[in-house]
Write a protein that holds these residues in place. Structure first.
Motif, PDB file in Angstrom:
ATOM      1  N   TYR A 224      43.185  59.234   5.113  1.00 22.24           N
ATOM      2  CA  TYR A 224      42.104  58.225   5.122  1.00 22.24           C
ATOM      3  C   TYR A 224      42.661  56.879   4.682  1.00 22.24           C
TER       4      TYR A 224
ATOM      5  N   HIS B  79      34.792  68.374   2.897  1.00 23.81           N
ATOM      6  CA  HIS B  79      36.227  68.665   2.990  1.00 23.81           C
ATOM      7  C   HIS B  79      37.034  67.377   2.860  1.00 23.81           C
ATOM      8  N   CYS B  80      36.506  66.314   3.453  1.00 26.02           N
ATOM      9  CA  CYS B  80      37.187  65.015   3.371  1.00 26.02           C
ATOM     10  C   CYS B  80      37.223  64.569   1.908  1.00 26.02           C
TER      11      CYS B  80
ATOM     12  N   ALA C 179      39.838  66.573   0.038  1.00 26.61           N
ATOM     13  CA  ALA C 179      41.214  66.202   0.394  1.00 26.61           C
ATOM     14  C   ALA C 179      41.630  64.960  -0.391  1.00 26.61           C
TER      15      ALA C 179
ATOM     16  N   THR D 247      33.851  62.168   6.464  1.00 25.02           N
ATOM     17  CA  THR D 247      32.607  62.619   7.093  1.00 25.02           C
ATOM     18  C   THR D 247      31.948  63.777   6.356  1.00 25.02           C
ATOM     19  N   CYS D 248      32.696  64.479   5.511  1.00 24.32           N
ATOM     20  CA  CYS D 248      32.119  65.700   4.930  1.00 24.32           C
ATOM     21  C   CYS D 248      32.760  66.053   3.591  1.00 24.32           C
TER      22      CYS D 248
END
Lengths: 70, 70
Positions: B65, B16-17, B20, B13-14
């Motif tokens: 994810y 940060h994702c 990661a 979603t963002c």
């Protein structure tokens, strides 16, 4: 004395966003607990004395988001 | 030999994702560049030799994810 201050934060989408805000706000002096939810956009700051709103907002800003007192 | 492998990742979603996933996939042997976008859900892995899809998927899984080869 224990105080609770509530804010609305815009821009959070996920758990990473929550963590980024929690990490920054937790660094503020006197803060004892930070509760933040991307789902609701709510940030609750518990502290052993009142914390300046500007400092909380600056911490949220440092994490890359925007908070307003609610 | 340089190879490029493409995947579709769900759940980002963002930024940060993206970070990661980039952090995890970058650790895989032979990977030279990782391009990932929350906006498009695309993950592109550049490597100096082909990388096992299962290893890429496991790295994405480790980040929290899910990826499928595209």
């Amino acid at each position: 004395m224990s105080t609770i201050q509530n804010y609305v934060v815009t821009g959070m989408t996920c758990g990473h966003c929550e963590s980024a805000i929690r990490d920054e706000v937790s660094l503020i002096a006197h803060v004892q607990h930070v509760d933040v939810s991307a789902a609701t956009g709510r940030l609750t700051v518990s502290a052993d004395q009142p914390v300046d709103d500007a400092i909380v907002m600056a911490a949220v800003d440092a994490a890359g988001y925007r908070a307003v007192r609610s």
